[in-house]
Design a protein around this motif. Structure first.
Motif, short mmCIF file in Angstrom:
data_model
loop_
_atom_site.label_atom_id
_atom_site.label_comp_id
_atom_site.label_asym_id
_atom_site.label_seq_id
_atom_site.Cartn_x
_atom_site.Cartn_y
_atom_site.Cartn_z
N ASN A 118 0.83 -1.21 0.00
CA ASN A 118 0.00 0.00 0.00
C ASN A 118 0.86 1.26 0.00
O ASN A 118 0.54 2.24 -0.68
N ASP A 159 0.99 4.23 -2.91
CA ASP A 159 0.90 5.67 -2.66
C ASP A 159 2.10 6.40 -3.24
O ASP A 159 1.96 7.47 -3.85
N TYR A 208 -5.71 4.79 -9.77
CA TYR A 208 -5.19 4.57 -8.41
C TYR A 208 -6.15 5.10 -7.37
O TYR A 208 -6.45 4.44 -6.36
N ALA A 209 -6.67 6.32 -7.60
CA ALA A 209 -7.58 6.94 -6.63
C ALA A 209 -8.87 6.13 -6.50
O ALA A 209 -9.36 5.91 -5.39
N ASN A 236 -7.90 2.73 -4.64
CA ASN A 236 -7.36 2.78 -3.29
C ASN A 236 -8.12 3.68 -2.32
O ASN A 236 -8.02 3.48 -1.10
N HIS A 237 -8.85 4.67 -2.84
CA HIS A 237 -9.45 5.65 -1.94
C HIS A 237 -10.95 5.85 -2.12
O HIS A 237 -11.61 6.36 -1.22
N VAL A 238 -11.48 5.48 -3.28
CA VAL A 238 -12.91 5.69 -3.51
C VAL A 238 -13.69 4.39 -3.33
O VAL A 238 -14.71 4.36 -2.64
N SER A 277 -13.12 -0.25 -3.35
CA SER A 277 -12.37 -1.25 -2.59
C SER A 277 -11.56 -2.13 -3.53
O SER A 277 -11.58 -1.96 -4.75
#
Length: 210
Positions: free
Chosen positions: A51, A55, A183-184, A187-189, A191
């Motif tokens: 992870n 990033d 990526y966003a 990893n962030h919006v 699963s």
């Protein structure tokens, strides 16, 4: 980018140099995915480390994108030195990305997108364009770079550097931008599911990965 106009093998045979460098790059990436590169080359990474590398890769790609855009603007303003510095910096960042990416894939694994079907297909399209552009832009980027490093600014006017460079920069910027968006989303919006490096070779060809 060059500081001298003397002839040499790199300057006299830019296409051949580009071919060799492209083959080396393709071999490293494909070899890592197929498990041809020995596992001992890569560190044994935990999911947390994977992870962190994801990033870091996103940060590097964002910086590379911004640097490319700056380089593009500078050459349009005829600020050659700034342009050359920006493009060389962007290429250096891509090399950093390559090291981080191969380390993540070879030593840890990858992540498959989990989310709504509509978003899944949008993610798939973005990732496909990102991957295709990344693959096809390698020789174009390398050719423009080799010309830039081996010719003086005045000599470059007699080559295809400007034309090839526009194509390379455009493809590069679009590819990197889509990669950061993917990526966003992953990893962030939405699963993801983690797939360890040991089972990557046996994974379905259509798996969505980052």
């Amino acid at each position: 980018m060059a500081t001298a106009s003397a002839s040499g093998p790199l300057k006299d045979h830019p296409a051949a140099v580009t071919l060799v460098l492209s083959v080396v790059g393709y071999t490293l990436v494909v070899g890592t995915f197929l498990g041809v590169v020995p596992d001992s080359v890569f560190p044994d990474l935990s999911l947390q480390q994977v992870n962190l590398l994801s990033d870091a890769i996103a940060v590097v790609n964002t910086l590379a994108t911004l640097t490319l855009i700056a380089g593009w603007r500078w050459i349009r303003r005829d600020e050659v030195t700034k342009h050359a510095t920006a493009m060389a910096t962007a290429f250096g960042l891509i090399l950093v990305f390559l090291v981080l990416y191969l380390t993540k894939i070879g030593g840890g694994g990858t992540k498959e997108f989990v989310g709504p079907q509509l978003v899944y297909y949008a993610y798939l399209i973005m990732l496909a364009i990102h991957i295709i552009l990344s693959i096809v832009s390698v020789p174009v980027v390398l050719y423009a770079l080799v010309l830039g490093l081996t010719h003086t600014p005045s000599e470059l006017r007699e080559t295809s550097h400007a034309r090839v460079g526009r194509i390379a920069a455009g493809a590069w910027i679009l590819s990197l931008s889509l990669g950061v968006v993917a990526y966003a989303l992953l990893n962030h919006v939405y699963s993801w599911e983690f797939v360890e490096a040991a089972v990557l070779v046996a994974a379905p060809a259509g798996a969505l990965r980052d």
